[in-house]
Design an enzyme around this catalytic site. Structure first.
Site, PDB file in Angstrom:
ATOM      1  N   GLN A  23       0.878  -1.198   0.142  1.00 38.19           N
ATOM      2  CA  GLN A  23      -0.211   0.111   0.155  1.00 38.19           C
ATOM      3  C   GLN A  23       0.877   1.038  -0.012  1.00 38.19           C
ATOM      4  O   GLN A  23       0.307   2.322  -0.001  1.00 38.19           O
ATOM      5  CB  GLN A  23      -0.987   0.125   1.198  1.00 38.19           C
ATOM      6  CG  GLN A  23      -1.690  -1.185   1.149  1.00 38.19           C
ATOM      7  CD  GLN A  23      -2.359  -1.580   2.684  1.00 38.19           C
ATOM      8  OE1 GLN A  23      -2.765  -0.361   3.283  1.00 38.19           O
ATOM      9  NE2 GLN A  23      -3.104  -2.680   2.832  1.00 38.19           N
ATOM     10  N   HIS A  33      -1.080  -0.134   5.725  1.00 40.64           N
ATOM     11  CA  HIS A  33      -1.664   0.951   6.684  1.00 40.64           C
ATOM     12  C   HIS A  33      -0.864   1.793   7.275  1.00 40.64           C
ATOM     13  O   HIS A  33      -0.342   2.227   8.278  1.00 40.64           O
ATOM     14  CB  HIS A  33      -1.927  -0.077   7.962  1.00 40.64           C
ATOM     15  CG  HIS A  33      -3.055  -0.814   7.994  1.00 40.64           C
ATOM     16  ND1 HIS A  33      -3.811  -1.178   8.946  1.00 40.64           N
ATOM     17  CD2 HIS A  33      -3.692  -1.428   6.684  1.00 40.64           C
ATOM     18  CE1 HIS A  33      -4.812  -1.941   8.729  1.00 40.64           C
ATOM     19  NE2 HIS A  33      -4.922  -2.079   7.006  1.00 40.64           N
ATOM     20  N   GLU A  48     -15.117   4.290   9.742  1.00 37.61           N
ATOM     21  CA  GLU A  48     -15.588   5.371  10.654  1.00 37.61           C
ATOM     22  C   GLU A  48     -15.321   6.695  10.110  1.00 37.61           C
ATOM     23  O   GLU A  48     -14.397   6.843   9.120  1.00 37.61           O
ATOM     24  CB  GLU A  48     -14.815   5.409  12.014  1.00 37.61           C
ATOM     25  CG  GLU A  48     -14.921   4.356  12.817  1.00 37.61           C
ATOM     26  CD  GLU A  48     -14.244   4.334  14.151  1.00 37.61           C
ATOM     27  OE1 GLU A  48     -14.261   3.389  14.971  1.00 37.61           O
ATOM     28  OE2 GLU A  48     -13.343   5.299  14.126  1.00 37.61           O
ATOM     29  N   TYR A  66      -9.681   7.595  20.083  1.00 40.05           N
ATOM     30  CA  TYR A  66     -10.765   7.117  19.053  1.00 40.05           C
ATOM     31  C   TYR A  66     -10.975   5.708  19.320  1.00 40.05           C
ATOM     32  O   TYR A  66     -11.593   5.015  18.418  1.00 40.05           O
ATOM     33  CB  TYR A  66     -10.415   7.714  17.748  1.00 40.05           C
ATOM     34  CG  TYR A  66     -10.769   9.164  17.815  1.00 40.05           C
ATOM     35  CD1 TYR A  66     -11.918   9.831  17.470  1.00 40.05           C
ATOM     36  CD2 TYR A  66      -9.662  10.015  18.473  1.00 40.05           C
ATOM     37  CE1 TYR A  66     -12.214  10.926  17.570  1.00 40.05           C
ATOM     38  CE2 TYR A  66      -9.894  11.361  18.265  1.00 40.05           C
ATOM     39  CZ  TYR A  66     -11.256  12.002  18.137  1.00 40.05           C
ATOM     40  OH  TYR A  66     -11.525  13.171  18.285  1.00 40.05           O
ATOM     41  N   TYR A 126     -12.048  -9.926  10.793  1.00 38.93           N
ATOM     42  CA  TYR A 126     -12.195 -10.709   9.400  1.00 38.93           C
ATOM     43  C   TYR A 126     -12.466 -12.402   9.614  1.00 38.93           C
ATOM     44  O   TYR A 126     -11.883 -12.949  10.538  1.00 38.93           O
ATOM     45  CB  TYR A 126     -10.795 -10.771   8.613  1.00 38.93           C
ATOM     46  CG  TYR A 126     -10.625  -9.326   7.974  1.00 38.93           C
ATOM     47  CD1 TYR A 126     -11.551  -8.602   7.597  1.00 38.93           C
ATOM     48  CD2 TYR A 126      -9.285  -8.896   8.122  1.00 38.93           C
ATOM     49  CE1 TYR A 126     -11.227  -7.373   7.083  1.00 38.93           C
ATOM     50  CE2 TYR A 126      -8.834  -7.562   7.726  1.00 38.93           C
ATOM     51  CZ  TYR A 126      -9.777  -6.725   7.270  1.00 38.93           C
ATOM     52  OH  TYR A 126      -9.719  -5.456   6.812  1.00 38.93           O
TER      53      TYR A 126
END
Length: 414
Positions: free
Chosen positions: A118, A182, A280, A290, A301
Site C-alpha cells: 500500500q 496501513h 468511521e 478514538y 475478518y
C-alpha cells in the site's frame, strides 16, 4: 524512543502479528488497498470532454468528465493558485495537470519511495498560505534494514521547470516496521498553519490494550501535529508526558486515509478504515482516544467476532461522527472534502468521501459534529474512488480512481 520498546515492536513484526490486507472487494479483506505491486506502466495521457450526465438519485444533477487518464494508482489531488492540479501516483510520480486541456507534466525532484503493498508516493498539499512556495508530500520509505514508515517532507515547487527544489524530509513516524500496509498518510493544515499527518497502525493484530494505536510511546495509529517546518508545537497535548511521543495529537486510529478541515467551524474531520466493517468518520479533538482496537464497531475478518467493546461502553474514548457497524457491509473510506456549494448549491455543507471496495462516492449530510444520510454516487461506474477534492475556484468536485490505468475525473453541474 525507548530502544526496548522498538525491539519489542520489531519482534512482534517477526512473529506474525502483522497481517496483509486481502482486499474487501467482495471477499472480506481491507478496503484500503488490495496490496501488491502496481501493474500498469507508462505515464498519464490526455483526454477530455463530457462522459455523461447523471443524477444517481441525488438532488443535484451533475456531469462526469474525464480530465486526464492513464495514471498509475493516483492517490491525491491538490490545486495550484492558477487552477491547475497536483496529482500523485503511488509508484512515485507527482504531476501537474491542466484541468482544461488535460495536459499532464511530471515533476522532478520527488523523494525516493517504497511502493510495495500500500506504500509509495501518497498525499500532496500546498503550504498553508497563498505565498507559501512549499509543496508537502507524504510517502512511505525504507531504512537500511528494509523496514518502512510514513514520512512527510516538502520542496519548493518550480513551476517553470516542473521540479521540486531542495526537498527535505520533515518527519518520519517512529518506529519503522516490517510491513507494507496501513501507512495512513493524509495531511491537512489548520487555520494556524499547523500540519496534521495521519499514520496507520501498520497492521498490528494484537487487539487489546497493548496495541500500538493505544501506545502513546509510538507514532503508529495516531494523528500527528507539527509546525509547517516539521518541528513540534509546544502546546501539543502530550509534550509533558515522558512516556508519550511529543508529536501525537490524537490516537486510537486504525488506518486514516481521509483528512479535511470544515470550512466554517475549522474542525478537523477524518475517515478511517475498520477491520470487517467498522469504518468511521471522526471529528478529531486534541488528545482524544478514538478507541481502536479496545472500542470499535467492527468485527474480525472471517469470524465476525466483535473487536473490543462498543464506543458507547467506554467513557474514555470518542465515538465516531458516523460509522458502519459489523454486518452493515461497510464503506472503506478514502480521501474526503466538504462541498462549499459554489457549483452545487444543493450540496452546500455536505461531506463527500471516496469509497474503495464500495466503488462509489459517498455524500453525507453534516449537522454540527454528526453526519447522517449517506448517498452513493457514481456507483454504476465501478470505480474505486481513492479521493475527492473540491476546486477552490470553480467548486467542481475532482475524483481520483484507484487503478493501474486510471482517470482523474470531475463532477460539474449538468
Amino acid at each position: 524512543m525507548d530502544r526496548r520498546r522498538f525491539l519489542s515492536l520489531a519482534g512482534l513484526a517477526g512473529t506474525g502479528t502483522l497481517a496483509g490486507c486481502a482486499g474487501r472487494d467482495d471477499s472480506g479483506g481491507d478496503g484500503d488497498d488490495a496490496g501488491g505491486s502496481d501493474d500498469a506502466g507508462g505515464g498519464a495521457g490526455t483526454a477530455g470532454g463530457d462522459d455523461d450526465t447523471a443524477t444517481d438519485g441525488s438532488d443535484a444533477a451533475f456531469a462526469v468528465e474525464t480530465v486526464a487518464s492513464g495514471f498509475s494508482h493516483p492517490w491525491a489531488i491538490d490545486f495550484l493558485p492558477d487552477g491547475d492540479l497536483l496529482v500523485t501516483e503511488r509508484p512515485g510520480t507527482l504531476n501537474v495537470v491542466d484541468p482544461d486541456s488535460g495536459e499532464v507534466r511530471s515533476v522532478d525532484g520527488t523523494p525516493t519511495v517504497d511502493a510495495r503493498g500500500q506504500g509509495g508516493l501518497l498525499d500532496v498539499a500546498l503550504g498553508p498560505t497563498a505565498s507559501d512556495p512549499w509543496a508537502y508530500l507524504t510517502y512511505s520509505a525504507a531504512n537500511a534494514d528494509g523496514d518502512t514508515t510514513t514520512h512527510v517532507g516538502r520542496g519548493r515547487l518550480d513551476r517553470e521547470n516542473a521540479r521540486l527544489e531542495a526537498f527535505e524530509r520533515l518527519h518520519a513516524a517512529e518506529p519503522f516496521v516490517d510491513s507494507t500496509g496501513h501507512y495512513g498518510s493524509r495531511i491537512a493544515f489548520d487555520a494556524d498553519g499547523r500540519l496534521y499527518v495521519t499514520v496507520g497502525d501498520r497492521q498490528f493484530k494484537d487487539f487489546g490494550p497493548d496495541h500500538v494505536a493505544q501506545d502513546l510511546g509510538v507514532e503508529l495509529g495516531k494523528t500527528l501535529r507539527l509546525e509547517a517546518d516539521g518541528s513540534v508545537p509546544d502546546d501539543n497535548p502530550f509534550v509533558d508526558d515522558p512516556d508519550a511521543r511529543d508529536a501525537v495529537f490524537s490516537y486510537g486510529h486504525r488506518n486514516a486515509q481521509g483528512l479535511t478541515v470544515h470550512p466554517d467551524t475549522g474542525d478537523l474531520w477524518e475517515s478511517e478504515y475498520g477491520e470487517q466493517d467498522g469504518d468511521e468518520i471522526n471529528v478529531l479533538r486534541e488528545g482524544g482516544n478514538y478507541g481502536w482496537p479496545v472500542a470499535d464497531e467492527g468485527c474480525t475478518y472471517g469470524s465476525g467476532e466483535p473487536i473490543g467493546v462498543s464506543h458507547d461502553d467506554r467513557e474514555d474514548v470518542i465515538a465516531p461522527a458516523y460509522s458502519w457497524p459489523c454486518g452493515s457491509g461497510g464503506f472503506p473510506p478514502g480521501g474526503m472534502t466538504f462541498c462549499t456549494g459554489a457549483a452545487f448549491p444543493a450540496w452546500e455543507g455536505d461531506l463527500f468521501v471516496g469509497g474503495l471496495a464500495s466503488r462509489a462516492l459517498a455524500r453525507l449530510t453534516v449537522e454540527g459534529r454528526e453526519a447522517t444520510g449517506i448517498e452513493r454516487l457514481l456507483a454504476d461506474r465501478e470505480w474505486r474512488v481513492r479521493t475527492v477534492a473540491e476546486h477552490p475556484d470553480t467548486g467542481h468536485l475532482y475524483v481520483a480512481v484507484d487503478a493501474g490505468d486510471a482517470p482523474v475525473a470531475r463532477l460539474t453541474p449538468a
